[in-house]
Design a protein around this motif. Structure first.
Motif, PDB file in Angstrom:
ATOM      1  N   ASN A   7     -12.861  33.567  57.072  1.00  0.00           N
ATOM      2  CA  ASN A   7     -13.281  32.351  56.378  1.00  0.00           C
ATOM      3  C   ASN A   7     -12.268  31.966  55.320  1.00  0.00           C
ATOM      4  N   SER A   8     -10.985  32.129  55.643  1.00  0.00           N
ATOM      5  CA  SER A   8      -9.948  31.825  54.659  1.00  0.00           C
ATOM      6  C   SER A   8      -9.864  30.338  54.372  1.00  0.00           C
ATOM      7  N   ALA A   9     -10.366  29.511  55.262  1.00  0.00           N
ATOM      8  CA  ALA A   9     -10.325  28.068  55.032  1.00  0.00           C
ATOM      9  C   ALA A   9     -11.671  27.470  55.414  1.00  0.00           C
ATOM     10  N   MET A  10     -12.588  27.396  54.445  1.00  0.00           N
ATOM     11  CA  MET A  10     -13.901  26.835  54.717  1.00  0.00           C
ATOM     12  C   MET A  10     -13.738  25.398  55.193  1.00  0.00           C
ATOM     13  N   LEU A  56     -25.645  27.380  59.054  1.00  0.00           N
ATOM     14  CA  LEU A  56     -25.149  26.172  58.401  1.00  0.00           C
ATOM     15  C   LEU A  56     -23.834  26.446  57.689  1.00  0.00           C
ATOM     16  N   GLU A  57     -22.936  25.480  57.748  1.00  0.00           N
ATOM     17  CA  GLU A  57     -21.643  25.579  57.066  1.00  0.00           C
ATOM     18  C   GLU A  57     -21.647  24.719  55.809  1.00  0.00           C
ATOM     19  N   LEU A  58     -21.361  25.340  54.680  1.00  0.00           N
ATOM     20  CA  LEU A  58     -21.335  24.639  53.397  1.00  0.00           C
ATOM     21  C   LEU A  58     -19.996  23.941  53.168  1.00  0.00           C
ATOM     22  N   PRO A  59     -19.988  22.806  52.467  1.00  0.00           N
ATOM     23  CA  PRO A  59     -18.727  22.257  51.968  1.00  0.00           C
ATOM     24  C   PRO A  59     -18.110  23.241  50.966  1.00  0.00           C
ATOM     25  N   ARG A  60     -16.816  23.179  50.809  1.00  0.00           N
ATOM     26  CA  ARG A  60     -16.109  24.128  49.945  1.00  0.00           C
ATOM     27  C   ARG A  60     -16.679  24.151  48.532  1.00  0.00           C
ATOM     28  N   GLU A  61     -16.918  22.974  47.939  1.00  0.00           N
ATOM     29  CA  GLU A  61     -17.382  22.931  46.547  1.00  0.00           C
ATOM     30  C   GLU A  61     -18.740  23.617  46.387  1.00  0.00           C
ATOM     31  N   GLN A  62     -19.650  23.360  47.319  1.00  0.00           N
ATOM     32  CA  GLN A  62     -20.979  23.955  47.213  1.00  0.00           C
ATOM     33  C   GLN A  62     -20.964  25.435  47.595  1.00  0.00           C
ATOM     34  N   HIS A  63     -20.092  25.800  48.513  1.00  0.00           N
ATOM     35  CA  HIS A  63     -19.897  27.225  48.818  1.00  0.00           C
ATOM     36  C   HIS A  63     -19.486  27.969  47.562  1.00  0.00           C
ATOM     37  N   ASP A  64     -18.508  27.405  46.828  1.00  0.00           N
ATOM     38  CA  ASP A  64     -18.033  28.049  45.604  1.00  0.00           C
ATOM     39  C   ASP A  64     -19.124  28.089  44.541  1.00  0.00           C
ATOM     40  N   MET A  65     -19.961  27.049  44.489  1.00  0.00           N
ATOM     41  CA  MET A  65     -21.044  27.005  43.502  1.00  0.00           C
ATOM     42  C   MET A  65     -22.049  28.125  43.750  1.00  0.00           C
ATOM     43  N   LEU A  66     -22.462  28.314  45.011  1.00  0.00           N
ATOM     44  CA  LEU A  66     -23.423  29.375  45.309  1.00  0.00           C
ATOM     45  C   LEU A  66     -22.797  30.753  45.123  1.00  0.00           C
ATOM     46  N   ALA A 135     -27.077  25.554  41.125  1.00  0.00           N
ATOM     47  CA  ALA A 135     -27.033  26.135  42.462  1.00  0.00           C
ATOM     48  C   ALA A 135     -28.424  26.202  43.070  1.00  0.00           C
ATOM     49  N   LEU A 136     -29.410  26.603  42.259  1.00  0.00           N
ATOM     50  CA  LEU A 136     -30.794  26.678  42.741  1.00  0.00           C
ATOM     51  C   LEU A 136     -31.268  25.317  43.219  1.00  0.00           C
ATOM     52  N   HIS A 137     -30.997  24.274  42.452  1.00  0.00           N
ATOM     53  CA  HIS A 137     -31.510  22.953  42.817  1.00  0.00           C
ATOM     54  C   HIS A 137     -30.766  22.367  44.020  1.00  0.00           C
ATOM     55  N   TYR A 138     -29.477  22.652  44.152  1.00  0.00           N
ATOM     56  CA  TYR A 138     -28.771  22.227  45.365  1.00  0.00           C
ATOM     57  C   TYR A 138     -29.348  22.946  46.579  1.00  0.00           C
ATOM     58  N   TRP A 139     -29.556  24.235  46.451  1.00  0.00           N
ATOM     59  CA  TRP A 139     -30.114  25.044  47.529  1.00  0.00           C
ATOM     60  C   TRP A 139     -31.491  24.515  47.938  1.00  0.00           C
ATOM     61  N   THR A 278     -18.728  34.966  55.724  1.00  0.00           N
ATOM     62  CA  THR A 278     -19.223  35.073  54.361  1.00  0.00           C
ATOM     63  C   THR A 278     -19.341  33.680  53.747  1.00  0.00           C
ATOM     64  N   GLY A 279     -20.472  33.414  53.087  1.00  0.00           N
ATOM     65  CA  GLY A 279     -20.638  32.140  52.411  1.00  0.00           C
ATOM     66  C   GLY A 279     -21.253  31.048  53.257  1.00  0.00           C
TER      67      GLY A 279
END
Length: 329
Positions: A7-10, A56-66, A135-139, A278-279
């Motif tokens: 997952n080097s490049a989400m 599900l695949e997260l966008p990079r920004e939200q992946h980093d947030m979680l 993060a909780l509210h996005y989730w 991962t992520g």
């Protein structure tokens, strides 16, 4: 698309090289679930119908947030016991609620911190609220969207559930003279929204909508190393095979693989976190989903477990979407 562990490049298109590649459902971008893309909705419904879960695949920004929320929370578990127990809550008085629904909880094989969507900042461990709360509210938004897409069903012509319209119907019912209005406000709602192109029951969704935030929460869990652990690779199961009791559970895939899922299509136990990057998110159905989304659709709550080497500590985070059994729960 099916994923591999690189997952080097989400955001890239993954091609699985894992042994269970053919068993995995198609990966669905989270943004397409949130925007209610008909293709993503159809893929989500198909994944739940066939497998009992979706990836599900997260966008990079939200992946980093979680990921940052998880990293921010876990130093809490290294605090002295008396500090952690400041967030421990007494058992609920209601005998129908034998388990705690929020706060710090200790167990013989794991400890966890559960924060509900409706909880105030006093329920967050020190120095975590600014990172964990968004993060909780996005989730919560992601899981709620998954729930609504499943209730809407896969048909391209299926309209989305309009809760504002449902609330207006209920208000109009309240304002009608008792001798002319329908017996139950849900009668009008059901007539307007329950139709064959939906998988869910509109009147049931309307009834439970306001209670879901109270029963929904994020959990950060630390599984202990086994005290008798050797240096070998002996596996143990700190979370035995079970089905969740809620509506949906959404797991943020851990760097320490351990989640195993009984795939309903292949009837095989899959080491899911060795196959999924991962992520990513794994969202699975619970027992209550069977009751609310089942108009001729076979839904079965996902059976899953956690299995890790005895000498390994595992940290994980996940979101539970549920309906409380009591206002005090």
């Amino acid at each position: 698309r099916t994923p591999n562990r690189d997952n080097s490049a989400m955001g890239q298109k993954y091609s699985s090289t894992g042994s269970c590649a053919s068993c995995l459902p198609e990966v669905i971008p989270v943004d397409e679930i949130l925007s209610n893309s008909p293709i993503a909705r159809a893929n989500l419904c198909q994944a739940f119908k066939d497998h009992g879960y979706a990836v599900l695949e997260l966008p990079r920004e939200q992946h980093d947030m979680l990921k940052q929320a998880r990293a921010t929370m876990f130093p809490f578990f290294d605090l002295p016991e008396d500090e952690k127990k400041k967030l421990e809550l007494p058992p609920p008085e209601d005998p129908m609620l034998p388990k705690k629904n929020r706060g710090y909880v200790w167990g013989p094989q794991r400890e966890y911190m559960k924060i509900r969507v409706i909880d105030g900042e006093d329920m967050y461990p020190p120095n975590t609220v600014d990172v964990v709360k968004p993060a909780l509210h996005y989730w919560n938004d992601v899981v709620w969207a998954c729930f609504l897409r499943l209730a809407q069903g896969p048909a391209p012509e299926a309209p989305a559930f309009d809760f504002d319209a449902m609330r207006k119907m209920a208000a109009d019912w309240e304002n009608e003279p008792p001798d002319t209005r329908p017996r139950d406000p849900k009668t009008s709602i059901a007539k307007a929204f329950n139709n064959p192109i939906h998988w869910g029951y509109a009147d049931a969704l309307y009834t439970i909508e306001e209670f879901i935030p109270e029963g929904s929460s994020v959990s950060f869990i630390r599984y202990y190393k086994k005290e008798s652990a050797t240096t070998g690779n002996t596996q143990h199961c700190p979370c035995e095979e079970h089905q969740d009791t809620g509506l949906l559970t959404c797991i943020f895939v851990s760097e320490t693989p351990g989640l195993e899922m009984l795939d309903q299509k292949s009837n095989k136990w899959l080491e899911l976190e060795k196959e999924v990057p991962t992520g990513y998110l794994v969202v699975q159905g619970g027992l209550k989903l069977e009751m609310l989304v089942n108009q001729g659709v076979r839904f079965k709550a996902a059976e899953h477990r956690v299995r890790i080497p005895e000498n390994v500590q595992r940290c994980s985070s996940l979101f539970f979407m549920d309906i409380p059994m009591s206002k005090e729960g």
